[in-house]
Enzyme design. Structure first.
Site, mmCIF file in Angstrom:
data_model
loop_
_atom_site.group_PDB
_atom_site.id
_atom_site.type_symbol
_atom_site.label_atom_id
_atom_site.label_comp_id
_atom_site.label_asym_id
_atom_site.label_seq_id
_atom_site.Cartn_x
_atom_site.Cartn_y
_atom_site.Cartn_z
ATOM 1 C CD GLU A 78 47.028 50.983 33.798
ATOM 2 O OE1 GLU A 78 47.288 50.882 34.900
ATOM 3 O OE2 GLU A 78 46.448 50.298 33.149
ATOM 4 C CG HIS A 114 37.419 47.168 36.125
ATOM 5 N ND1 HIS A 114 37.390 46.866 34.314
ATOM 6 C CD2 HIS A 114 38.998 47.560 35.553
ATOM 7 C CE1 HIS A 114 39.954 47.403 33.940
ATOM 8 N NE2 HIS A 114 40.153 47.558 34.881
#
Length: 313
Positions: free
Chosen positions: A277, A103
């Site tokens: 992650e 992001h």
């Protein structure tokens, strides 16, 4: 430094009174300096960032828990890591690595743009999302960019050419389809997208996301499935060892590996690529790790070691 053996006893010149005086002074000063250095190293020096020290980070950009790892933010101050991956300077000369910090830290200010749909080969999906945060407000954006900076430093020390998909240097994005194109056009020998999850409290651990075999529309991952799995397995092993953390207890059946066919960043990639992650920001125990600069250095170290092993065969 040459070594001539324990029995070598060269002639010793006579020392002047001044030299004896200097020797005494140095003998008194050196232990103090050494103790000061040890104290600095023990406390982690000036490199232990923490939630409030990430440049450009926002404290009100939480996404929904369990948000899609293909669509979250990323920003932090550049760090100066001290550790290095194995292999030595020049070990990755000629190799290109693209790091994809999940992001953009300013996505929250551009809802219309990041909610617009882009083609990911199999269907259309939102350009990006804002990502998640810890309960105390430390953003995934700050985390991913901080780890990306540390990882870049480690890989560049190995001689690799390293490119970031974003460095908090654009108003939003790039969208997930453009992130894939950046790796493809590099052309990268390996791409790693860095994220942190936003699952329920009590769900802990890391997992590495691998591309599934997709051949539909504009997506064709068949050529990268095998090398991406190799990259992902190496990163998972080295990440676990470096950070002393366990694979996810909520996805991957304890393997730390998850295969997905719905992520545009993977579906549109033509070069080996995985997502990691690094932990769950919504769990207090994982959050304590993710907000530690010392732990983020270990995370970058583990990822870099996996990449080095992959690129060196």
């Amino acid at each position: 430094m040459s070594y001539v053996g324990p029995d070598f006893d060269p002639p010793r010149p006579r020392r002047s009174p001044l030299r004896r005086t200097l020797t005494v002074v140095l003998a008194a000063l050196v232990p103090g300096a050494l103790l000061g250095w040890l104290a600095f190293e023990t406390l982690g020096g000036a490199d232990d960032g923490g939630p409030g020290r990430a440049a450009g980070a926002t404290s009100s950009t939480a996404g929904s828990a369990g948000g899609d790892p293909d669509d979250k933010p990323g920003a932090s101050a550049s760090q100066s890591p001290t550790a290095s991956a194995p292999g030595g300077a020049g070990a990755l000369a000629g190799k290109v690595v693209v790091i994809d910090p999940g992001h953009n830290p300013a996505n929250f200010a551009h809802p219309a743009e990041i909610n617009s749909k882009v083609d990911i080969g199999t269907h259309k999906k939102e350009c990006d999302t804002t990502g998640t945060t810890t309960n105390s407000g430390y953003t995934e954006a700050a985390f991913t960019l901080d780890v990306a900076h540390r990882l870049r430093t480690l890989l560049e020390r190995q001689g690799a050419t390293v490119k970031l998909t974003q460095d908090a240097d654009r108003p939003y994005g790039p969208c997930i389809d453009e992130r894939a194109r950046i790796g493809n056009s590099a052309p990268a020998d390996a791409v790693v997208s860095v994220h942190a999850d936003g699952a329920a409290s009590g769900q802990r651990g890391f997992h590495v996301i691998l591309p599934g075999a997709v051949h539909e529309g504009g997506a064709d991952t068949r050529a990268i499935v095998a090398p991406s799995r190799e990259l992902g397995e190496l990163i998972a092993d080295d990440f676990a060892e470096s950070t002393d953390t366990s694979p996810s207890n909520y996805v991957g059946d304890g393997t730390g590996l998850v295969t997905r066919e719905d992520l545009g960043g993977l579906n549109l990639s033509t070069v080996p690529k995985v997502f990691i992650e690094c932990g769950n920001m919504r769990d207090s125990k994982d959050a304590a790790l993710l907000t530690s600069g010392a732990w983020r250095q270990k995370a970058a170290q583990g990822i870099s070691e996996g990449i080095v092993s992959f690129l060196r065969g």
